[in-house]
Design a protein around this motif. Structure first.
Motif, mmCIF file in Angstrom:
data_model
loop_
_atom_site.group_PDB
_atom_site.id
_atom_site.type_symbol
_atom_site.label_atom_id
_atom_site.label_comp_id
_atom_site.label_asym_id
_atom_site.label_seq_id
_atom_site.Cartn_x
_atom_site.Cartn_y
_atom_site.Cartn_z
ATOM 1 N N THR A 13 -5.822 3.483 -4.143
ATOM 2 C CA THR A 13 -5.425 3.743 -2.761
ATOM 3 C C THR A 13 -6.589 4.271 -1.931
ATOM 4 O OG1 THR A 13 -4.614 5.954 -3.364
ATOM 5 C CG2 THR A 13 -3.004 4.159 -3.306
ATOM 6 N N THR A 14 -7.470 5.039 -2.548
ATOM 7 C CA THR A 14 -8.639 5.531 -1.824
ATOM 8 C C THR A 14 -9.551 4.375 -1.438
ATOM 9 O OG1 THR A 14 -8.525 7.566 -3.111
ATOM 10 C CG2 THR A 14 -10.560 7.157 -1.923
ATOM 11 N N THR A 74 2.388 1.848 -3.353
ATOM 12 C CA THR A 74 1.357 2.327 -4.276
ATOM 13 C C THR A 74 1.077 3.808 -4.062
ATOM 14 O OG1 THR A 74 0.370 0.122 -4.249
ATOM 15 C CG2 THR A 74 -0.968 1.884 -5.141
ATOM 16 N N VAL A 75 1.031 4.250 -2.817
ATOM 17 C CA VAL A 75 0.793 5.672 -2.522
ATOM 18 C C VAL A 75 1.947 6.525 -3.056
ATOM 19 C CG1 VAL A 75 0.626 7.373 -0.662
ATOM 20 C CG2 VAL A 75 -0.721 5.294 -0.558
ATOM 21 N N TYR A 126 0.831 -1.199 0.000
ATOM 22 C CA TYR A 126 0.000 0.000 0.000
ATOM 23 C C TYR A 126 0.872 1.259 0.000
ATOM 24 C CZ TYR A 126 -3.344 3.538 1.308
ATOM 25 O OH TYR A 126 -4.097 4.679 1.321
ATOM 26 N N LEU A 148 -4.174 4.814 -9.757
ATOM 27 C CA LEU A 148 -3.580 4.460 -8.466
ATOM 28 C C LEU A 148 -4.241 5.233 -7.328
ATOM 29 C CD1 LEU A 148 0.219 4.146 -9.329
ATOM 30 C CD2 LEU A 148 -1.438 2.317 -8.929
ATOM 31 N N GLU A 149 -4.658 6.479 -7.599
ATOM 32 C CA GLU A 149 -5.360 7.245 -6.570
ATOM 33 C C GLU A 149 -6.686 6.584 -6.210
ATOM 34 O OE1 GLU A 149 -6.988 11.738 -5.655
ATOM 35 O OE2 GLU A 149 -6.530 11.184 -7.713
ATOM 36 N N TRP A 189 -8.676 1.263 -0.978
ATOM 37 C CA TRP A 189 -8.000 0.275 -0.155
ATOM 38 C C TRP A 189 -7.506 0.861 1.156
ATOM 39 C CZ3 TRP A 189 -6.317 -3.304 2.549
ATOM 40 C CH2 TRP A 189 -5.157 -4.031 2.434
ATOM 41 N N TYR A 190 -7.696 2.154 1.374
ATOM 42 C CA TYR A 190 -7.141 2.790 2.568
ATOM 43 C C TYR A 190 -7.678 2.198 3.864
ATOM 44 C CZ TYR A 190 -5.771 5.970 6.155
ATOM 45 O OH TYR A 190 -5.238 6.464 7.307
#
Length: 137
Positions: free
Chosen positions: A77-78, A51-52, A48, A73-74, A80-81
């Motif tokens: 990550t949003t 990826t960020v 993670y 990717l944004e 999967w946060y």
């Protein structure tokens, strides 16, 4: 309406996001059954984080195609946060045995990005307000 659109409307997630969630759950279950859940959790948190960092780097790239990859990717990550935050909190609970500190860490981990986002927003100046909204001194 296509079935993908029905899934999107019903869940609010695209099919690839749902598949990613199912893959993460499968990896966590495999880690749990094999006794390697801590290593799997650490690996997922590192993935993670990478990826960020890639997202932040690619969103500022000069080429549009790389910026589009950064946008994907944004979204990733949003989505999967929350899962990554829960895994990080669980990993932290393995070494930190104070419930108050864990609760504070959980609040910081979960509310941190929202607070930073609110603080990072541009502040409107008085010149940007229409005349009827001006503050009189």
């Amino acid at each position: 309406m296509k079935w993908q659109q029905r899934v999107r409307v019903t869940t609010g997630l695209s099919c690839w996001q749902i598949m990613l969630h199912l893959l993460v759950v499968a990896v966590l279950v495999m880690g749990w059954t094999s006794g390697a859940l801590v290593r799997v959790g650490l690996g997922l948190c590192v993935l993670y984080g990478v990826t960020v960092v890639m997202m932040l780097f690619l969103q500022r790239h000069q080429e549009e195609r790389w910026r589009n990859v950064g946008d994907v990717l944004e979204e990733l990550t949003t989505t999967w946060y929350f899962g990554a935050a829960m895994i990080a909190l669980w990993l932290l609970s393995r070494v930190l045995h104070n419930n108050l500190l864990l609760a504070m860490a959980g609040a910081v981990i979960l509310a941190g990005p929202a607070v930073v986002s609110l603080l990072a927003k541009e502040k409107t100046s008085l010149e940007d307000l229409p005349p009827k909204h001006r503050v009189r001194h």
